[in-house]
Design a protein around this motif. Structure first.
Motif, PDB file in Angstrom:
ATOM      1  N   ARG A 140       7.602  19.830 -12.294  1.00  0.00           N
ATOM      2  CA  ARG A 140       8.831  19.762 -13.092  1.00  0.00           C
ATOM      3  C   ARG A 140       8.909  21.027 -13.930  1.00  0.00           C
ATOM      4  N   ILE A 141      10.045  21.689 -13.901  1.00  0.00           N
ATOM      5  CA  ILE A 141      10.199  22.963 -14.602  1.00  0.00           C
ATOM      6  C   ILE A 141      10.424  22.737 -16.095  1.00  0.00           C
ATOM      7  N   ASP A 142      10.109  23.767 -16.878  1.00  0.00           N
ATOM      8  CA  ASP A 142      10.422  23.764 -18.304  1.00  0.00           C
ATOM      9  C   ASP A 142      11.892  24.138 -18.462  1.00  0.00           C
ATOM     10  N   ILE A 143      12.592  23.463 -19.358  1.00  0.00           N
ATOM     11  CA  ILE A 143      14.014  23.710 -19.556  1.00  0.00           C
ATOM     12  C   ILE A 143      14.225  24.231 -20.975  1.00  0.00           C
ATOM     13  N   PRO A 144      14.399  25.561 -21.141  1.00  0.00           N
ATOM     14  CA  PRO A 144      14.665  26.113 -22.474  1.00  0.00           C
ATOM     15  C   PRO A 144      16.168  26.157 -22.752  1.00  0.00           C
ATOM     16  N   GLN A 145      16.530  26.010 -24.036  1.00  0.00           N
ATOM     17  CA  GLN A 145      17.923  26.104 -24.452  1.00  0.00           C
ATOM     18  C   GLN A 145      17.991  26.805 -25.802  1.00  0.00           C
ATOM     19  N   GLY A 146      19.008  27.627 -25.981  1.00  0.00           N
ATOM     20  CA  GLY A 146      19.233  28.282 -27.266  1.00  0.00           C
ATOM     21  C   GLY A 146      18.591  29.649 -27.347  1.00  0.00           C
ATOM     22  N   ASN A 147      18.387  30.105 -28.589  1.00  0.00           N
ATOM     23  CA  ASN A 147      17.800  31.414 -28.869  1.00  0.00           C
ATOM     24  C   ASN A 147      16.295  31.273 -29.029  1.00  0.00           C
ATOM     25  N   TYR A 148      15.534  31.956 -28.173  1.00  0.00           N
ATOM     26  CA  TYR A 148      14.081  31.942 -28.324  1.00  0.00           C
ATOM     27  C   TYR A 148      13.711  32.751 -29.561  1.00  0.00           C
ATOM     28  N   MET A 149      12.987  32.139 -30.473  1.00  0.00           N
ATOM     29  CA  MET A 149      12.604  32.797 -31.719  1.00  0.00           C
ATOM     30  C   MET A 149      11.100  32.683 -31.907  1.00  0.00           C
ATOM     31  N   GLU A 150      10.509  33.764 -32.373  1.00  0.00           N
ATOM     32  CA  GLU A 150       9.095  33.772 -32.705  1.00  0.00           C
ATOM     33  C   GLU A 150       8.946  34.136 -34.178  1.00  0.00           C
ATOM     34  N   GLN A 151       7.799  33.810 -34.742  1.00  0.00           N
ATOM     35  CA  GLN A 151       7.537  34.120 -36.140  1.00  0.00           C
ATOM     36  C   GLN A 151       7.616  35.617 -36.397  1.00  0.00           C
ATOM     37  N   ARG A 152       7.199  36.436 -35.440  1.00  0.00           N
ATOM     38  CA  ARG A 152       7.227  37.890 -35.646  1.00  0.00           C
ATOM     39  C   ARG A 152       8.655  38.411 -35.789  1.00  0.00           C
ATOM     40  N   ASP A 153       9.640  37.738 -35.148  1.00  0.00           N
ATOM     41  CA  ASP A 153      11.041  38.119 -35.336  1.00  0.00           C
ATOM     42  C   ASP A 153      11.526  37.737 -36.726  1.00  0.00           C
ATOM     43  N   ILE A 154      11.132  36.576 -37.198  1.00  0.00           N
ATOM     44  CA  ILE A 154      11.538  36.121 -38.523  1.00  0.00           C
ATOM     45  C   ILE A 154      10.912  37.017 -39.590  1.00  0.00           C
ATOM     46  N   SER A 199       0.832  -1.213   0.000  1.00  0.00           N
ATOM     47  CA  SER A 199       0.000   0.000   0.000  1.00  0.00           C
ATOM     48  C   SER A 199       0.867   1.264   0.000  1.00  0.00           C
ATOM     49  N   SER A 200       2.027   1.236   0.649  1.00  0.00           N
ATOM     50  CA  SER A 200       2.945   2.392   0.634  1.00  0.00           C
ATOM     51  C   SER A 200       3.484   2.643  -0.762  1.00  0.00           C
ATOM     52  N   VAL A 201       3.877   1.590  -1.445  1.00  0.00           N
ATOM     53  CA  VAL A 201       4.408   1.725  -2.804  1.00  0.00           C
ATOM     54  C   VAL A 201       3.341   2.272  -3.749  1.00  0.00           C
ATOM     55  N   ILE A 202       2.154   1.773  -3.668  1.00  0.00           N
ATOM     56  CA  ILE A 202       1.057   2.241  -4.526  1.00  0.00           C
ATOM     57  C   ILE A 202       0.742   3.704  -4.233  1.00  0.00           C
ATOM     58  N   THR A 203       0.723   4.072  -2.978  1.00  0.00           N
ATOM     59  CA  THR A 203       0.441   5.461  -2.597  1.00  0.00           C
ATOM     60  C   THR A 203       1.530   6.398  -3.105  1.00  0.00           C
ATOM     61  N   LEU A 204       2.782   6.032  -2.959  1.00  0.00           N
ATOM     62  CA  LEU A 204       3.884   6.882  -3.396  1.00  0.00           C
ATOM     63  C   LEU A 204       3.937   7.032  -4.915  1.00  0.00           C
ATOM     64  N   THR A 205       3.645   5.990  -5.657  1.00  0.00           N
ATOM     65  CA  THR A 205       3.653   6.115  -7.120  1.00  0.00           C
ATOM     66  C   THR A 205       2.495   6.975  -7.601  1.00  0.00           C
ATOM     67  N   ALA A 206       1.382   6.965  -6.876  1.00  0.00           N
ATOM     68  CA  ALA A 206       0.251   7.821  -7.241  1.00  0.00           C
ATOM     69  C   ALA A 206       0.587   9.295  -7.026  1.00  0.00           C
ATOM     70  N   CYS A 207       1.442   9.596  -6.078  1.00  0.00           N
ATOM     71  CA  CYS A 207       1.814  10.981  -5.780  1.00  0.00           C
ATOM     72  C   CYS A 207       2.869  11.537  -6.735  1.00  0.00           C
ATOM     73  N   SER A 208       3.452  10.697  -7.559  1.00  0.00           N
ATOM     74  CA  SER A 208       4.523  11.177  -8.439  1.00  0.00           C
ATOM     75  C   SER A 208       4.016  12.191  -9.466  1.00  0.00           C
ATOM     76  N   SER A 209       2.735  12.172  -9.792  1.00  0.00           N
ATOM     77  CA  SER A 209       2.198  13.143 -10.741  1.00  0.00           C
ATOM     78  C   SER A 209       2.032  14.523 -10.108  1.00  0.00           C
ATOM     79  N   TRP A 210       2.153  14.635  -8.817  1.00  0.00           N
ATOM     80  CA  TRP A 210       2.023  15.908  -8.122  1.00  0.00           C
ATOM     81  C   TRP A 210       3.317  16.704  -8.119  1.00  0.00           C
ATOM     82  N   ILE A 211       4.410  16.075  -8.483  1.00  0.00           N
ATOM     83  CA  ILE A 211       5.716  16.735  -8.453  1.00  0.00           C
ATOM     84  C   ILE A 211       5.784  17.741  -9.596  1.00  0.00           C
TER      85      ILE A 211
END
Length: 116
Positions: A26-40, A12-24
């Motif tokens: 996670r940050i977005d990780i950007p890399q490089g030059n951010y480009m938008e169509q309006r810049d192009i 029951s502990s394992v099942i409970t802990l795996t169910a909570c993993s979706s609550w963590i």
């Protein structure tokens, strides 16, 4: 009976802990030059390297042997696991913008120099 109770608690502990993993979060990780169509859309043929750098920023990679090709790249790894990538290659001829290739559409005015 004691062994069965221990296994039920562990299970029951394992099942409970795996169910909570979706609550963590996670940050977005950007890399490089951010480009938008309006810049192009601001790019025009015959622009100088300084003008292109002003519009798009410094390139992620420049060819060491050919300074007339600049590479722009942007990737973002979202916290939910999705990923987006965009690439743009800018070509110069005699210090002036001549061709743009990549994942963006060029504007209809691209072939009209800024001088006109």
């Amino acid at each position: 009976m004691n062994v069965v109770a221990k296994w039920l608690i562990i299970l029951s502990s394992v099942i409970t802990l795996t169910a909570c993993s979706s609550w963590i979060y996670r940050i977005d990780i950007p890399q490089g030059n951010y480009m938008e169509q309006r810049d192009i859309d601001k790019l025009r043929v015959q622009m100088s390297k300084e003008q292109v750098r002003f519009v798009l920023g410094n390139p992620v990679a420049q060819n060491s042997f050919d300074d007339n090709v600049w590479h722009y790249y942007y990737a973002i790894q979202y916290g939910n696991g999705n990923k987006m990538e965009r690439a743009l290659v800018v070509h110069f001829d005699e210090g002036r913008l001549s061709k743009v290739e990549g994942d963006f559409e060029l504007s209809e005015e691209f072939n009209t120099p800024l001088d006109n």
